[in-house]
Write a protein that holds these residues in place. Structure first.
Motif, PDB file in Angstrom:
ATOM      1  N   SER A   3       1.812  -1.838 -13.526  1.00 17.62           N
ATOM      2  CA  SER A   3       0.603  -1.243 -12.972  1.00 17.62           C
ATOM      3  C   SER A   3       0.941  -0.343 -11.800  1.00 17.62           C
ATOM      4  O   SER A   3       2.057  -0.332 -11.280  1.00 17.62           O
ATOM      5  CB  SER A   3      -0.376  -2.330 -12.506  1.00 17.62           C
ATOM      6  N   ARG A   4      -0.067   0.424 -11.398  1.00 18.53           N
ATOM      7  CA  ARG A   4      -0.023   1.175 -10.151  1.00 18.53           C
ATOM      8  C   ARG A   4      -1.183   0.700  -9.291  1.00 18.53           C
ATOM      9  O   ARG A   4      -2.297   0.580  -9.772  1.00 18.53           O
ATOM     10  CB  ARG A   4      -0.159   2.683 -10.408  1.00 18.53           C
ATOM     11  N   ILE A   5      -0.887   0.431  -8.026  1.00 19.28           N
ATOM     12  CA  ILE A   5      -1.957   0.046  -7.119  1.00 19.28           C
ATOM     13  C   ILE A   5      -2.636   1.315  -6.622  1.00 19.28           C
ATOM     14  O   ILE A   5      -1.973   2.327  -6.352  1.00 19.28           O
ATOM     15  CB  ILE A   5      -1.430  -0.806  -5.943  1.00 19.28           C
ATOM     16  N   ASP A   6      -3.951   1.282  -6.519  1.00 17.63           N
ATOM     17  CA  ASP A   6      -4.676   2.483  -6.120  1.00 17.63           C
ATOM     18  C   ASP A   6      -4.341   2.905  -4.696  1.00 17.63           C
ATOM     19  O   ASP A   6      -4.063   4.076  -4.431  1.00 17.63           O
ATOM     20  CB  ASP A   6      -6.182   2.253  -6.265  1.00 17.63           C
ATOM     21  N   LEU A   7      -4.365   1.933  -3.780  1.00 14.92           N
ATOM     22  CA  LEU A   7      -4.074   2.223  -2.379  1.00 14.92           C
ATOM     23  C   LEU A   7      -3.164   1.137  -1.821  1.00 14.92           C
ATOM     24  O   LEU A   7      -3.419  -0.049  -2.016  1.00 14.92           O
ATOM     25  CB  LEU A   7      -5.366   2.280  -1.554  1.00 14.92           C
ATOM     26  N   LEU A   8      -2.122   1.551  -1.123  1.00 12.03           N
ATOM     27  CA  LEU A   8      -1.189   0.621  -0.492  1.00 12.03           C
ATOM     28  C   LEU A   8      -1.184   0.910   1.006  1.00 12.03           C
ATOM     29  O   LEU A   8      -0.896   2.030   1.427  1.00 12.03           O
ATOM     30  CB  LEU A   8       0.215   0.798  -1.059  1.00 12.03           C
ATOM     31  N   LEU A   9      -1.520  -0.106   1.802  1.00 13.00           N
ATOM     32  CA  LEU A   9      -1.579   0.062   3.249  1.00 13.00           C
ATOM     33  C   LEU A   9      -0.475  -0.750   3.900  1.00 13.00           C
ATOM     34  O   LEU A   9      -0.279  -1.934   3.565  1.00 13.00           O
ATOM     35  CB  LEU A   9      -2.941  -0.373   3.792  1.00 13.00           C
ATOM     36  N   GLU A  10       0.233  -0.115   4.826  1.00 11.80           N
ATOM     37  CA  GLU A  10       1.369  -0.766   5.472  1.00 11.80           C
ATOM     38  C   GLU A  10       1.299  -0.595   6.982  1.00 11.80           C
ATOM     39  O   GLU A  10       0.813   0.428   7.489  1.00 11.80           O
ATOM     40  CB  GLU A  10       2.683  -0.188   4.944  1.00 11.80           C
ATOM     41  N   ASP A  11       1.777  -1.614   7.674  1.00 12.02           N
ATOM     42  CA  ASP A  11       1.810  -1.611   9.131  1.00 12.02           C
ATOM     43  C   ASP A  11       2.868  -2.631   9.553  1.00 12.02           C
ATOM     44  O   ASP A  11       2.874  -3.757   9.030  1.00 12.02           O
ATOM     45  CB  ASP A  11       0.438  -2.002   9.695  1.00 12.02           C
ATOM     46  N   PRO A  12       3.765  -2.269  10.461  1.00 11.35           N
ATOM     47  CA  PRO A  12       4.823  -3.216  10.858  1.00 11.35           C
ATOM     48  C   PRO A  12       4.302  -4.485  11.508  1.00 11.35           C
ATOM     49  O   PRO A  12       5.009  -5.500  11.543  1.00 11.35           O
ATOM     50  CB  PRO A  12       5.684  -2.395  11.832  1.00 11.35           C
ATOM     51  N   GLN A  13       3.061  -4.443  11.992  1.00 15.87           N
ATOM     52  CA  GLN A  13       2.501  -5.607  12.684  1.00 15.87           C
ATOM     53  C   GLN A  13       1.590  -6.438  11.791  1.00 15.87           C
ATOM     54  O   GLN A  13       1.051  -7.454  12.238  1.00 15.87           O
ATOM     55  CB  GLN A  13       1.696  -5.137  13.910  1.00 15.87           C
ATOM     56  N   ARG A  14       1.434  -6.027  10.516  1.00 18.92           N
ATOM     57  CA  ARG A  14       0.489  -6.709   9.643  1.00 18.92           C
ATOM     58  C   ARG A  14       1.073  -6.891   8.248  1.00 18.92           C
ATOM     59  O   ARG A  14       2.059  -6.258   7.887  1.00 18.92           O
ATOM     60  CB  ARG A  14      -0.819  -5.904   9.535  1.00 18.92           C
ATOM     61  N   LYS A  15       0.405  -7.735   7.466  1.00 16.03           N
ATOM     62  CA  LYS A  15       0.796  -7.888   6.071  1.00 16.03           C
ATOM     63  C   LYS A  15       0.452  -6.628   5.287  1.00 16.03           C
ATOM     64  O   LYS A  15      -0.562  -5.975   5.550  1.00 16.03           O
ATOM     65  CB  LYS A  15       0.054  -9.072   5.435  1.00 16.03           C
ATOM     66  N   THR A  16       1.296  -6.297   4.318  1.00 14.56           N
ATOM     67  CA  THR A  16       1.012  -5.180   3.427  1.00 14.56           C
ATOM     68  C   THR A  16      -0.253  -5.488   2.627  1.00 14.56           C
ATOM     69  O   THR A  16      -0.463  -6.622   2.192  1.00 14.56           O
ATOM     70  CB  THR A  16       2.190  -4.935   2.477  1.00 14.56           C
ATOM     71  N   VAL A  17      -1.091  -4.470   2.426  1.00 15.44           N
ATOM     72  CA  VAL A  17      -2.343  -4.638   1.691  1.00 15.44           C
ATOM     73  C   VAL A  17      -2.288  -3.855   0.385  1.00 15.44           C
ATOM     74  O   VAL A  17      -2.001  -2.653   0.378  1.00 15.44           O
ATOM     75  CB  VAL A  17      -3.555  -4.146   2.509  1.00 15.44           C
ATOM     76  N   TYR A  18      -2.563  -4.551  -0.711  1.00 15.98           N
ATOM     77  CA  TYR A  18      -2.694  -3.923  -2.024  1.00 15.98           C
ATOM     78  C   TYR A  18      -4.184  -3.825  -2.334  1.00 15.98           C
ATOM     79  O   TYR A  18      -4.862  -4.846  -2.450  1.00 15.98           O
ATOM     80  CB  TYR A  18      -1.983  -4.759  -3.091  1.00 15.98           C
ATOM     81  N   ALA A  19      -4.683  -2.591  -2.453  1.00 17.14           N
ATOM     82  CA  ALA A  19      -6.119  -2.381  -2.674  1.00 17.14           C
ATOM     83  C   ALA A  19      -6.359  -1.744  -4.039  1.00 17.14           C
ATOM     84  O   ALA A  19      -5.868  -0.642  -4.307  1.00 17.14           O
ATOM     85  CB  ALA A  19      -6.707  -1.505  -1.575  1.00 17.14           C
ATOM     86  N   GLU A  20      -7.091  -2.435  -4.882  1.00 13.14           N
ATOM     87  CA  GLU A  20      -7.477  -1.929  -6.197  1.00 13.14           C
ATOM     88  C   GLU A  20      -8.927  -1.458  -6.106  1.00 13.14           C
ATOM     89  O   GLU A  20      -9.773  -2.142  -5.534  1.00 13.14           O
ATOM     90  CB  GLU A  20      -7.350  -3.034  -7.244  1.00 13.14           C
ATOM     91  N   VAL A  21      -9.214  -0.289  -6.680  1.00 18.88           N
ATOM     92  CA  VAL A  21     -10.541   0.316  -6.576  1.00 18.88           C
ATOM     93  C   VAL A  21     -11.170   0.401  -7.965  1.00 18.88           C
ATOM     94  O   VAL A  21     -10.534   0.819  -8.927  1.00 18.88           O
ATOM     95  CB  VAL A  21     -10.459   1.726  -5.963  1.00 18.88           C
ATOM     96  N   LYS A  22     -12.444   0.007  -8.050  1.00 19.26           N
ATOM     97  CA  LYS A  22     -13.182   0.094  -9.311  1.00 19.26           C
ATOM     98  C   LYS A  22     -14.458   0.894  -9.114  1.00 19.26           C
ATOM     99  O   LYS A  22     -15.136   0.769  -8.091  1.00 19.26           O
ATOM    100  CB  LYS A  22     -13.533  -1.308  -9.839  1.00 19.26           C
ATOM    101  N   ASN A  23     -14.778   1.703 -10.105  1.00 23.06           N
ATOM    102  CA  ASN A  23     -16.002   2.484 -10.094  1.00 23.06           C
ATOM    103  C   ASN A  23     -17.155   1.650 -10.648  1.00 23.06           C
ATOM    104  O   ASN A  23     -17.035   0.987 -11.672  1.00 23.06           O
ATOM    105  CB  ASN A  23     -15.824   3.730 -10.957  1.00 23.06           C
ATOM    106  N   VAL A  24     -18.301   1.699  -9.961  1.00 27.69           N
ATOM    107  CA  VAL A  24     -19.486   0.947 -10.380  1.00 27.69           C
ATOM    108  C   VAL A  24     -20.670   1.906 -10.468  1.00 27.69           C
ATOM    109  O   VAL A  24     -20.955   2.625  -9.508  1.00 27.69           O
ATOM    110  CB  VAL A  24     -19.828  -0.181  -9.382  1.00 27.69           C
ATOM    111  N   HIS A  25     -21.348   1.905 -11.633  1.00 24.47           N
ATOM    112  CA  HIS A  25     -22.567   2.713 -11.748  1.00 24.47           C
ATOM    113  C   HIS A  25     -23.625   2.030 -12.625  1.00 24.47           C
ATOM    114  O   HIS A  25     -24.651   2.619 -12.930  1.00 24.47           O
ATOM    115  CB  HIS A  25     -22.281   4.111 -12.284  1.00 24.47           C
ATOM    116  N   PHE A  26     -23.378   0.776 -12.984  1.00 28.05           N
ATOM    117  CA  PHE A  26     -24.263   0.055 -13.908  1.00 28.05           C
ATOM    118  C   PHE A  26     -25.322  -0.716 -13.140  1.00 28.05           C
ATOM    119  O   PHE A  26     -25.025  -1.436 -12.185  1.00 28.05           O
ATOM    120  CB  PHE A  26     -23.414  -0.894 -14.752  1.00 28.05           C
ATOM    121  N   MET A  27     -26.582  -0.584 -13.561  1.00 30.67           N
ATOM    122  CA  MET A  27     -27.686  -1.327 -12.964  1.00 30.67           C
ATOM    123  C   MET A  27     -28.693  -1.699 -14.041  1.00 30.67           C
ATOM    124  O   MET A  27     -29.154  -0.834 -14.782  1.00 30.67           O
ATOM    125  CB  MET A  27     -28.383  -0.496 -11.875  1.00 30.67           C
ATOM    126  N   ARG A  28     -29.022  -2.984 -14.144  1.00 30.50           N
ATOM    127  CA  ARG A  28     -30.077  -3.444 -15.060  1.00 30.50           C
ATOM    128  C   ARG A  28     -31.301  -3.915 -14.297  1.00 30.50           C
ATOM    129  O   ARG A  28     -32.425  -3.702 -14.730  1.00 30.50           O
ATOM    130  CB  ARG A  28     -29.545  -4.563 -15.955  1.00 30.50           C
TER     131      ARG A  28
END
Length: 233
Positions: free
Chosen positions: A116-141
């Motif tokens: 896979s490819r992660i959508d967004l990867l955030l890094e900081d030497p003082q924090r844990k690395t963050v793997y962020a997956e993004v999903k599109n939402v447009h459904f409403m019932r």
């Protein structure tokens, strides 16, 4: 996220083959446009709907016009699944997603997990690395209630599983649901359409995967991350 040029208004005739739609421009001419959305677009393909198109002069593109927005349920809905990553990044930088704006670097489309490819990867030497997956939402019932997914998504289930593995490896992971419509103030998983995805979400949540739902304001000029909304159990 502002469109680079004004969108063109048209009327939808039909959507077909997933990637195509026929529309009528305001001058009465009928054209075929590309549809940047592989999903079912449930509730967003009614003939006669008002739609908005972007235009490109790129000679490499087979279709000069691309569907961006559909009017449905009295509101404008963004359907381009290529937009949520950009919107999520803007939301992060605006401080709408927890402490992620404090991270030093943000990278797009990074390889991770098994395939896979992660959508967004955030890094900081003082924090844990963050793997962020993004999903599109447009459904409403139900009015005011955004739901995901609008059809079964094995790929989405795999992404949740891989995010859970990132947490097990000592990192942070977060699902960001970008709701490309402004008439919803709540979000939930659509378990009746994909029970496996809902089960995978619960397992991922128990493993430490965070979740955030972002509502957008949609106009023919821009799609702007507005605020976070409640995720219902």
């Amino acid at each position: 996220m502002r469109f680079s040029s004004p969108l063109v208004e048209a009327t939808l005739l039909r959507r077909y083959k997933r990637f195509l739609a026929d529309v009528i421009l305001r001058d009465g001419s009928a054209i075929t446009v590309s549809v940047p959305n592989t999903g079912s677009m449930l509730g967003l393909t009614a003939p006669g709907s008002r739609v908005f198109l972007s235009h490109s002069d790129d000679p490499k593109r087979k279709y000069a016009y691309r569907l961006e927005i559909v009017e449905a349920d009295g509101t404008l809905v963004g359907i381009n699944t290529g937009m949520p990553n950009r919107i999520a990044e803007e939301a992060i930088r605006a401080g709408l997603v927890g402490d992620l704006a404090e991270y030093v670097t943000l990278k797009r489309e990074q390889r991770y997990g098994e395939r896979s490819r992660i959508d967004l990867l955030l890094e900081d030497p003082q924090r844990k690395t963050v793997y962020a997956e993004v999903k599109n939402v447009h459904f409403m019932r139900t009015y005011g209630l955004a739901e995901f997914p609008d059809t079964a998504t094995a790929r989405g289930t795999r992404h949740l599983q891989e995010l859970a593995r990132m947490c097990a490896d000592g990192h942070r992971a977060i699902m960001i649901y970008v709701i490309q419509r402004g008439d919803c103030d709540r979000f939930r998983l659509c378990e009746d359409l994909d029970a496996r995805y809902a089960a995978a979400f619960r397992i991922a949540s128990d493993a430490g995967v965070e979740a955030c739902a972002i509502k957008c304001q949609i106009t023919p000029e821009a799609i702007i991350a507005d605020c976070t909304i409640d995720i219902l159990a």
